[in-house]
Each structure stands twice: as C-alpha cells, then as structure tokens.
Design a protein around this motif. Sequence first.
Motif, PDB file in Angstrom:
ATOM      1  N   ASN B  34      -4.043  10.887  11.121  1.00  0.00           N
ATOM      2  CA  ASN B  34      -5.130  10.068  11.638  1.00  0.00           C
ATOM      3  C   ASN B  34      -4.724   8.590  11.591  1.00  0.00           C
ATOM      4  O   ASN B  34      -5.394   7.771  10.974  1.00  0.00           O
ATOM      5  CB  ASN B  34      -6.385  10.334  10.802  1.00  0.00           C
ATOM      6  N   SER B 114      -7.223  -2.604  12.166  1.00  0.00           N
ATOM      7  CA  SER B 114      -7.529  -2.230  10.799  1.00  0.00           C
ATOM      8  C   SER B 114      -6.761  -3.102   9.816  1.00  0.00           C
ATOM      9  O   SER B 114      -5.660  -3.569  10.098  1.00  0.00           O
ATOM     10  CB  SER B 114      -7.171  -0.768  10.569  1.00  0.00           C
ATOM     11  N   ASN B 137      -7.703   3.387  10.743  1.00  0.00           N
ATOM     12  CA  ASN B 137      -9.058   2.858  10.866  1.00  0.00           C
ATOM     13  C   ASN B 137      -9.968   3.584   9.903  1.00  0.00           C
ATOM     14  O   ASN B 137     -10.657   4.535  10.259  1.00  0.00           O
ATOM     15  CB  ASN B 137      -9.574   3.050  12.292  1.00  0.00           C
ATOM     16  N   MET B 138      -9.953   3.134   8.655  1.00  0.00           N
ATOM     17  CA  MET B 138     -10.746   3.831   7.639  1.00  0.00           C
ATOM     18  C   MET B 138     -11.360   2.807   6.709  1.00  0.00           C
ATOM     19  O   MET B 138     -10.901   1.666   6.619  1.00  0.00           O
ATOM     20  CB  MET B 138      -9.850   4.740   6.804  1.00  0.00           C
ATOM     21  N   SER B 139     -12.371   3.269   5.998  1.00  0.00           N
ATOM     22  CA  SER B 139     -12.908   2.437   4.931  1.00  0.00           C
ATOM     23  C   SER B 139     -11.893   2.459   3.789  1.00  0.00           C
ATOM     24  O   SER B 139     -11.097   3.392   3.690  1.00  0.00           O
ATOM     25  CB  SER B 139     -14.245   3.001   4.454  1.00  0.00           C
ATOM     26  N   GLU B 142     -11.904   5.820   1.995  1.00  0.00           N
ATOM     27  CA  GLU B 142     -11.273   6.890   2.776  1.00  0.00           C
ATOM     28  C   GLU B 142      -9.762   6.727   2.759  1.00  0.00           C
ATOM     29  O   GLU B 142      -9.014   7.684   2.591  1.00  0.00           O
ATOM     30  CB  GLU B 142     -11.761   6.843   4.236  1.00  0.00           C
ATOM     31  N   TRP B 143      -9.341   5.496   2.969  1.00  0.00           N
ATOM     32  CA  TRP B 143      -7.903   5.214   3.027  1.00  0.00           C
ATOM     33  C   TRP B 143      -7.218   5.603   1.713  1.00  0.00           C
ATOM     34  O   TRP B 143      -6.129   6.177   1.711  1.00  0.00           O
ATOM     35  CB  TRP B 143      -7.658   3.747   3.350  1.00  0.00           C
ATOM     36  N   TYR B 146      -6.826   9.276   1.624  1.00  0.00           N
ATOM     37  CA  TYR B 146      -5.904   9.683   2.668  1.00  0.00           C
ATOM     38  C   TYR B 146      -4.462   9.339   2.296  1.00  0.00           C
ATOM     39  O   TYR B 146      -3.542  10.128   2.433  1.00  0.00           O
ATOM     40  CB  TYR B 146      -6.302   8.954   3.951  1.00  0.00           C
TER      41      TYR B 146
END
Lengths: 245, 245
Positions: B34, B114, B137-139, B142-143, B146
């Motif tokens: 992602n 991002s 592109n994550m908060s 989340e990052w 991930y």
Amino acid sequence: MTNQQAVLDLLDIVEYGGCAEPERFFALMRRTFNIAHLLYLEAEPLSDGLKVCRLHHTFGAYAAEIYLSRGLYRIDPILKLALGGVRPVEWATARRRFPECEPLFEAAEEIGLSTEGVALPLPSPAGRLALLAISANMSPAEWATYRRCHLRDFQLAANLFHASMLEHSAMAGALDERDLRLTGRETEVLTWSAAGKSYWEIATILGISERTVRFFMTNARRKLNVVSNTQAVAQAVRHALIPTI
Amino acid sequence: MTNQQAVLDLLDIVEYGGCAEPERFFALMRRTFNIAHLLYLEAEPLSDGLKVCRLHHTFGAYAAEIYLSRGLYRIDPILKLALGGVRPVEWATARRRFPECEPLFEAAEEIGLSTEGVALPLPSPAGRLALLAISANMSPAEWATYRRCHLRDFQLAANLFHASMLEHSAMAGALDERDLRLTGRETEVLTWSAAGKSYWEIATILGISERTVRFFMTNARRKLNVVSNTQAVAQAVRHALIPTI
DNA sequence: AATTAAACTGTCACTATCGACAGTTACATG
DNA sequence: CATGTAACTGTCGATAGTGACAGTTTAATT
C-alpha cells in the motif's frame, strides 16, 4: 515455518538497541530461526588484501584455526563476492561458480559444518565493507524453501544489527575525539582546501585575508595533530569533520 | 495485512532479474504494498556537494520542480541521514530531530504528499551511496503498524533491486572506473602524502627519487581530475582508494 | 569585571608544490 | 616487432604552504 510474531519481535529488539553485543544478537537469531551459524565481518579494503576491523562468529576456534592455517581466506569466493557486491551471496552458487574454492567446502564438510548458507552485504560508511553470513543444517531443498521465506528477515536484522555495531563504536570513538572539535571557520577552510582551493582563493571566497585563512588552517593542523594541510584534510574526511555532501 | 504469498513472489521476481527497470519495480511494489510513492537515488559524494548518478521516483514533475526550485535538498535531513548512515531513516523522526527542515515537510503537505515514510540506505560499491525511500498515505499509527510488518520486505526488495540496477550498468559503468583506477605507486604516494609526508620523505621511504614521487602524484591528480595533492587525498579517502591508517 | 574562545590581521624567511620541458627502462600483449 | 602501460629521472621557474614573530576585536561565560 517460524513463528511470525517472534520474527517481528526480534526485529523490534534489534532495531531499538537491545542487541548491540554480537553474542546476544547471535543467540537471539539462533533462538528465533533455525540457524546453525552466524558470522559478522567488518573490514577495510587494502591494496594487498583486507584489514579485518571486526569479526564475530559462532563457528568456534577449531574452524577458525583451520580456515586460517590452510589459507582458505585466499580462495573464499563468498568473502570476495559479498564484500565486493550488493546481492546476497548463496554459498552453493558460489561453490558451483568457483571450482577452485572446493577445498573450502571440503574443509567445512570435514569438520561437520553446513555448506548451505547465504552472505549478506551490508551498507557501510565510506571505505568500509561489511557482511553477515548465515548458515543452516539443512538439505539444499529445505534450505531453498527456508531461505525464500526468511531472507527478508535476515537482511533487515543484519542491517539493524550492523547499524548498532557502528553506532556503538561511534560512542567509544567520540570520547577520544572530544578535543578534536573544530570551529566553524576551521571547518570551512578545511572544506575549501579539500576542494582544491589555495589560501588566496579561500580568502576571496570567505571574504577574509589570506593570513587569516592560514591562521585557521594552522589551528586546524594543531588540533588534528598533523603536519600538513593534506594530512589534515585526510584526517578530516576520515573522521567526517568536513561535509561530504 | 498484505498477502504474504504476493510478497514472497515479489521478492522472487526482483531477485531473479525480472525488475531491472525502475518503472516496473515501482509498479510492482505499489501493486503489492500500500505504497504511495517511491524514490531511488544513487549518488557520489563530491567535495562541493553530491553528484547524482541515478534518480528515479514516482513523485512527479511538479514535486521535483518544487524540491529543486526551493532548494529543499539543502535542508533535507533524510538525504543526509540515509546516505551517511546505515539505519533506516524514519521521516517523522527526522522531522522531529531537525526543526530546520520544516519547510520540506510543509511543502510536501502543501502539494498533498504524505509525510510518513522511511528511507533505506543501500550497500554500494566503494565511493557510492544509494537509498530507496518509501512513503505511504497513512496516519502515523497506521504507518507504525504497517512499517513494523513490512520494513523487512522493503529492505530486501530495495537491496535486490539496487543489485539489479548496479549489475545492469556494470558494463556501462566499467569505463568510468577504468579511468579512476590508480596504479600501485600512485596509491602509495597518495597514502604517504595523506600521512603528512613531503615529496622528499616519500622518496626516501619508497627508495626512489623525489622527481618520481612527483611524477606519480601528478598522474594521480590527473586521473582524479583535481588540482592539488590535498584535493587528491580528500577524493582518495572519500572513494576509499587509499587505506585508512 | 575578569576570563575565555573565536575571529581576525601583518611581515619575514624558508620549504614545498606544481606545471612544463624532455627523456629511459622493463615488461606484457597483440 | 609494434604498441601500450607502468615505473622511473632531471631541471627550471612560478606559486603555494608553513612556522615564528606580534598583535586587535567581539561575544559569551564566569
């Protein structure tokens, strides 16, 4: 298949500094994976060979003795490939590609060491080379499956462990270099000198007198304990006292 | 969570040469993970900056324009950290540690890019530096999850892709290295010069005439394309052409 | 207010470096 | 046998670097 949670935990531990000692890292790796042996090497290329800066491994004194006494390092293709390249070096592939290194693998079989393994090149500061080699007691087929699944774990763990090792030695070296701190101007004149500028040019660039450039340069030489601008620049580059970028 | 089988397949493809073109590698990475954007940089440190040898990215022309026109490369801490170090560089950490680089991240936010990502230092041949940067592109939360799961995949994929890139250019790049190859004597005189010895001293050490020392040094300067012994030594140290003493 | 560190400057005398001139010798490769 | 590459040498004149002499100014720290 190895427990994925344990792998992620291992990577966390290595990343966040829990494994700066080779013994602990090796033990953790062997506990988490089905690894027979590990070898970590940090070296410096010389015109007539290699200068070993750091060497840690789990092969034991007997294997090391044989490796050195028989001069196997001279024919070891894994050393050359991993320190000279970027791609992971498969032991079996190296064995096939370099028939002259048979004595190395025969010696390994002789003392009961596995001939299945991989050597991972590691990123290093300028002028340094490093690798982590990992071997397992498996059949070629088992190893192929195992490697496919865990090479990524080995690579990241190796990189993070290597980073810890480098940072640890940076701390130790920092004490020695406490009086090696250069002032802003000293750094500037050294930087321009490393760029091939003469005193007159540096003076013009910095908008000061040539005499003042000499003054800073003399101070830099004194602090670095060297006798020429050339030696000062060599030291400064090696100790990263002047910008590379 | 990403499909593990797809990840292993990707690593196989990259390892066995299916992705020597940056566009295909980037596309494959984005399809498998992602990932928002990727950037691959290969550079060479020079005395007056950085010589970009290869640069491929997915940020687009507009972002590149802004990066260059605003001089953001001058304050970019990620470049410096990743090219100068070994450890993966977390963008958010770099942002916190170097407040002076805020304009860089503000520019990224301004054009909708991002600010969560990581830059992976890659092992390189002597005198080279390389990195692969990956952003999503994550908060931040989340990052973090991930990244923990996929950093190992990124690291290995980056290494293998980098190896492909280097091997592909081995033929073309061989010409550059041939010109930069110093002879044994050239290396010796440079080494002694870096140790602060004068021509007369080097001549005595090597048992040759002072004129001959100058001859080798002149050849070394010409090959390195520099104007002074000092600059030659700086280059030689940076490119690991002479041993550290 | 005293101390310290950094940034700055001048002159003299000596040594080192560097570019350009013009070569010789040895050894390997095609 | 030609071609190329590495190792070697000499001299001249111009420019650059180095150490030792003896200072001033500014800003921060104690």
